[in-house]
Scaffold this motif. Structure first.
Motif, PDB file in Angstrom:
ATOM      1  N   ALA A   1     138.340  53.764 -41.974  1.00  0.00           N
ATOM      2  CA  ALA A   1     138.852  54.894 -42.720  1.00  0.00           C
ATOM      3  C   ALA A   1     139.853  55.204 -42.867  1.00  0.00           C
ATOM      4  N   ALA A   2     141.104  55.720 -42.040  1.00  0.00           N
ATOM      5  CA  ALA A   2     142.285  56.356 -42.969  1.00  0.00           C
ATOM      6  C   ALA A   2     142.480  55.301 -43.541  1.00  0.00           C
ATOM      7  N   ALA A   3     142.617  54.019 -43.079  1.00  0.00           N
ATOM      8  CA  ALA A   3     143.337  52.704 -44.224  1.00  0.00           C
ATOM      9  C   ALA A   3     142.994  52.754 -45.955  1.00  0.00           C
ATOM     10  N   ALA A   4     141.574  52.467 -45.867  1.00  0.00           N
ATOM     11  CA  ALA A   4     140.419  53.110 -47.130  1.00  0.00           C
ATOM     12  C   ALA A   4     140.664  54.013 -47.888  1.00  0.00           C
ATOM     13  N   ILE A   5     140.669  54.951 -47.330  1.00  0.00           N
ATOM     14  CA  ILE A   5     141.160  57.058 -47.641  1.00  0.00           C
ATOM     15  C   ILE A   5     141.960  56.598 -48.374  1.00  0.00           C
ATOM     16  N   LEU A   6     143.702  56.243 -48.094  1.00  0.00           N
ATOM     17  CA  LEU A   6     144.961  56.084 -48.466  1.00  0.00           C
ATOM     18  C   LEU A   6     144.535  55.490 -49.702  1.00  0.00           C
ATOM     19  N   ARG A   7     144.100  54.571 -49.121  1.00  0.00           N
ATOM     20  CA  ARG A   7     144.290  53.211 -50.584  1.00  0.00           C
ATOM     21  C   ARG A   7     143.114  53.930 -51.569  1.00  0.00           C
ATOM     22  N   GLY A   8     142.373  55.274 -51.271  1.00  0.00           N
ATOM     23  CA  GLY A   8     141.182  55.306 -52.870  1.00  0.00           C
ATOM     24  C   GLY A   8     142.639  56.535 -53.133  1.00  0.00           C
ATOM     25  N   LEU A   9     143.058  56.894 -52.364  1.00  0.00           N
ATOM     26  CA  LEU A   9     144.056  58.350 -52.716  1.00  0.00           C
ATOM     27  C   LEU A   9     145.396  57.514 -53.749  1.00  0.00           C
ATOM     28  N   ASP A  10     145.780  56.726 -53.424  1.00  0.00           N
ATOM     29  CA  ASP A  10     146.547  56.083 -55.079  1.00  0.00           C
ATOM     30  C   ASP A  10     146.252  55.380 -55.213  1.00  0.00           C
ATOM     31  N   LEU A  11     144.980  55.151 -55.537  1.00  0.00           N
ATOM     32  CA  LEU A  11     144.496  54.714 -56.893  1.00  0.00           C
ATOM     33  C   LEU A  11     143.762  56.129 -57.461  1.00  0.00           C
ATOM     34  N   LEU A  12     143.791  57.140 -57.386  1.00  0.00           N
ATOM     35  CA  LEU A  12     142.774  57.854 -57.316  1.00  0.00           C
ATOM     36  C   LEU A  12     144.580  58.826 -58.285  1.00  0.00           C
ATOM     37  N   ALA A  13     145.161  58.827 -57.426  1.00  0.00           N
ATOM     38  CA  ALA A  13     147.195  59.046 -58.301  1.00  0.00           C
ATOM     39  C   ALA A  13     147.119  58.992 -58.913  1.00  0.00           C
ATOM     40  N   ALA A  14     146.957  57.396 -59.569  1.00  0.00           N
ATOM     41  CA  ALA A  14     147.371  56.351 -60.889  1.00  0.00           C
ATOM     42  C   ALA A  14     146.443  57.100 -61.848  1.00  0.00           C
ATOM     43  N   GLN A  15     145.708  58.169 -61.608  1.00  0.00           N
ATOM     44  CA  GLN A  15     144.564  58.632 -62.377  1.00  0.00           C
ATOM     45  C   GLN A  15     144.977  59.662 -63.037  1.00  0.00           C
ATOM     46  N   CYS A  16     145.328  60.533 -62.339  1.00  0.00           N
ATOM     47  CA  CYS A  16     145.649  61.959 -62.265  1.00  0.00           C
ATOM     48  C   CYS A  16     147.326  61.990 -63.119  1.00  0.00           C
ATOM     49  N   GLU A  17     147.284  63.633 -63.229  1.00  0.00           N
ATOM     50  CA  GLU A  17     148.408  64.369 -63.934  1.00  0.00           C
ATOM     51  C   GLU A  17     149.055  64.872 -63.218  1.00  0.00           C
ATOM     52  N   ASN A  18     147.889  65.469 -62.283  1.00  0.00           N
ATOM     53  CA  ASN A  18     147.966  66.362 -60.757  1.00  0.00           C
ATOM     54  C   ASN A  18     146.712  66.331 -60.524  1.00  0.00           C
TER      55      ASN A  18
ATOM     56  N   THR B   1     143.667  66.890 -63.525  1.00  0.00           N
ATOM     57  CA  THR B   1     144.015  67.277 -62.991  1.00  0.00           C
ATOM     58  C   THR B   1     142.624  66.946 -62.344  1.00  0.00           C
ATOM     59  N   ALA B   2     142.930  66.679 -60.712  1.00  0.00           N
ATOM     60  CA  ALA B   2     141.360  66.569 -59.953  1.00  0.00           C
ATOM     61  C   ALA B   2     141.866  67.313 -58.620  1.00  0.00           C
ATOM     62  N   LEU B   3     140.951  67.895 -58.092  1.00  0.00           N
ATOM     63  CA  LEU B   3     140.787  68.703 -56.985  1.00  0.00           C
ATOM     64  C   LEU B   3     140.140  68.158 -55.702  1.00  0.00           C
ATOM     65  N   LEU B   4     139.814  67.420 -54.984  1.00  0.00           N
ATOM     66  CA  LEU B   4     139.481  66.473 -54.048  1.00  0.00           C
ATOM     67  C   LEU B   4     139.553  67.453 -52.672  1.00  0.00           C
ATOM     68  N   GLU B   5     137.476  67.538 -52.853  1.00  0.00           N
ATOM     69  CA  GLU B   5     137.271  68.756 -51.511  1.00  0.00           C
ATOM     70  C   GLU B   5     136.485  67.498 -50.550  1.00  0.00           C
ATOM     71  N   ASP B   6     136.784  67.766 -49.299  1.00  0.00           N
ATOM     72  CA  ASP B   6     137.702  67.438 -49.214  1.00  0.00           C
ATOM     73  C   ASP B   6     138.215  66.241 -47.604  1.00  0.00           C
ATOM     74  N   LEU B   7     139.515  66.272 -47.255  1.00  0.00           N
ATOM     75  CA  LEU B   7     140.521  65.238 -46.772  1.00  0.00           C
ATOM     76  C   LEU B   7     138.879  64.907 -45.453  1.00  0.00           C
ATOM     77  N   GLY B   8     138.500  66.236 -44.386  1.00  0.00           N
ATOM     78  CA  GLY B   8     137.560  65.616 -43.675  1.00  0.00           C
ATOM     79  C   GLY B   8     136.503  65.682 -43.907  1.00  0.00           C
ATOM     80  N   ASN B   9     135.753  66.193 -44.908  1.00  0.00           N
ATOM     81  CA  ASN B   9     134.179  65.324 -44.664  1.00  0.00           C
ATOM     82  C   ASN B   9     134.293  64.104 -45.390  1.00  0.00           C
ATOM     83  N   LEU B  10     135.179  63.872 -46.404  1.00  0.00           N
ATOM     84  CA  LEU B  10     135.588  61.847 -46.593  1.00  0.00           C
ATOM     85  C   LEU B  10     135.976  61.045 -45.026  1.00  0.00           C
ATOM     86  N   ALA B  11     136.898  61.912 -44.416  1.00  0.00           N
ATOM     87  CA  ALA B  11     137.129  61.036 -43.362  1.00  0.00           C
ATOM     88  C   ALA B  11     135.868  60.901 -42.492  1.00  0.00           C
ATOM     89  N   ALA B  12     134.637  62.043 -42.106  1.00  0.00           N
ATOM     90  CA  ALA B  12     133.879  61.355 -41.702  1.00  0.00           C
ATOM     91  C   ALA B  12     132.510  60.892 -41.966  1.00  0.00           C
TER      92      ALA B  12
END
Length: 173
Positions: A100-117, A76-87
């Protein structure tokens, strides 16, 4: 399972997100997005790292380039937080800038593939109805774009108000 936890400043969203992670099995990862600018920031990071270690979190620093994160094992991964990451992605010279938005979404997709949660914390934006101009507007639009796209993909979307979770999508585990 993908979960988006939204809320305003000091709403209790981070504490709630952490409580969700503590219900899961190990390993637990805390993906920290804060950039360390000075000694005060460094002291804050160290304090939080010690608190998380006591809860069996492994901290992964990722203030930029979420797509480069590789977790050592599923969990399980907890990402804290999208506000900091976007800035960071918008304004850091080595960040994604206007993409930035496209890069973050791409990163979230890659991260989700590595996690149960994957549990992601973000700031609620535009609920006040205010009209922002310039860089603030650009930042808020990028964050809203990420929030909306991730919410569409998420199994659970919860808004925390005064420490009370309100589910808009999915159910509380």
């Amino acid at each position: 399972m993908l979960t988006l936890v939204l809320g305003g400043a000091a709403s209790g969203k981070s504490e709630y997100a952490e409580s969700l992670v503590l219900k899961t099995a190990l390993p637990r990862y805390y993906l920290a997005t804060m950039q360390v600018w000075d000694a005060e920031c460094a002291a804050r990071v160290e304090k939080h790292r010690k608190m998380r270690a006591a809860k069996q979190f492994k901290t992964v620093e990722c203030p930029l380039h979420l797509d480069a994160v590789r977790l050592p094992a599923r969990g399980t991964a907890l990402l804290e937080d999208l506000g900091n990451l976007a800035a960071n992605e918008l304004y850091d010279p080595t960040g994604a800038g206007e993409n930035a938005a496209a890069a973050i979404l791409r990163g979230l997709d890659l991260l989700a593939a590595q996690c149960e949660n994957l549990i992601v914390v973000s700031n609620e934006v535009f609920s006040g109805g205010a009209d922002y101009a310039g860089d603030t507007g650009r930042y808020l639009r990028a964050l809203a774009q990420v929030n909306n796209a991730f919410a569409a993909r998420a199994d659970n979307v919860v808004r925390v108000v005064c420490g009370v979770p309100v589910y808009y999508k999915g159910v509380e585990p």
